[in-house]
Design an enzyme around this catalytic site. Sequence first.
Site, short mmCIF file in Angstrom:
data_model
loop_
_atom_site.label_atom_id
_atom_site.label_comp_id
_atom_site.label_asym_id
_atom_site.label_seq_id
_atom_site.Cartn_x
_atom_site.Cartn_y
_atom_site.Cartn_z
N LYS A 146 0.83 -1.21 0.00
CA LYS A 146 0.00 0.00 0.00
C LYS A 146 0.87 1.27 0.00
CE LYS A 146 -2.22 -1.13 3.80
NZ LYS A 146 -1.74 -2.47 4.21
N ARG A 194 -9.99 0.33 8.87
CA ARG A 194 -9.50 -1.01 9.19
C ARG A 194 -10.55 -1.87 9.88
NH1 ARG A 194 -3.66 -0.08 8.94
NH2 ARG A 194 -2.54 -1.98 9.40
N ARG A 204 11.41 -6.52 5.05
CA ARG A 204 11.31 -5.10 5.38
C ARG A 204 11.88 -4.86 6.79
NH1 ARG A 204 5.44 -2.38 4.70
NH2 ARG A 204 5.07 -3.05 6.83
N ARG A 213 11.16 -0.41 11.65
CA ARG A 213 9.84 -0.81 12.16
C ARG A 213 9.92 -2.05 13.03
NH1 ARG A 213 4.80 -0.25 8.21
NH2 ARG A 213 3.95 -1.46 9.94
N ARG A 251 -0.64 -9.30 13.25
CA ARG A 251 -1.19 -8.28 12.34
C ARG A 251 -1.97 -8.93 11.20
NH1 ARG A 251 4.20 -6.00 11.21
NH2 ARG A 251 3.31 -4.73 9.56
#
Length: 194
Positions: free
Chosen positions: A14, A89, A128, A134, A146
């Site tokens: 996204k 969400r 990532r 993060r 998640r």
Amino acid sequence: MLNIVLFGPPGAGKGTQSAKLIEKYGLVHLSTGDIFRANIKGNTELGAKAKSYMDQGKLVPDEVTISMLEAEVAETPEAKGYIFDGFPRNKFQAESLDEFLEILGCSITLMLALEVEEDELRTRLLLRGKDSARADDVDPAIIQKRIDVYNNETAPVKDYYSAQGKYRGINGVGSIDGVFGQLCEEIKGISSKE
Ligand code: ADP
């Protein structure tokens, strides 16, 4: 106005696609995750409220998220349109967004949903996590949490937009430009009908 909900599970791409879409269409990018992270970095009260939820891979409470999002929209009254990234969400957030936009005299144009299967998501997020700051991308248990939250609470938001005829599924696996091309085709489809 062109108002897009860019939807998809964590790691679907996204953020990457948002950057390309805002450049091409001149939209304002509102990523709730980015706004929370900026607040955590800046040690704000909002950041303090969001941090423990984010660290656990849980959703930040609706009242915190929705009021933050509305404040961000109010700050850009001249916007040609928005890309909502990471919001809504859950169904309550989707309903709140519709009510809020109605007061402003506009609405969501399309939900573009990036579809990527779970194994690929786990691989992308761990990758990532290796080269980003993060914390929620480092621990496989938080990543799984998640993905589970997405499946249980967030995925049903597709039905909400589907009922309005606004849902478009996009294959999120392939080259960045290939996925972007599909997103642009969907947007072209809507503009040619107007
Ligand atoms: P990802 O899609 O990779 O999980 P995001 O940056 O969109 O990353 O979100 C990171 C975290 O921020 C989420 O796990 C959640 O804790 C919080 N968050 C972001 N958007 C929302 C939202 N709309 N409602 C509640 N929590 C949110």
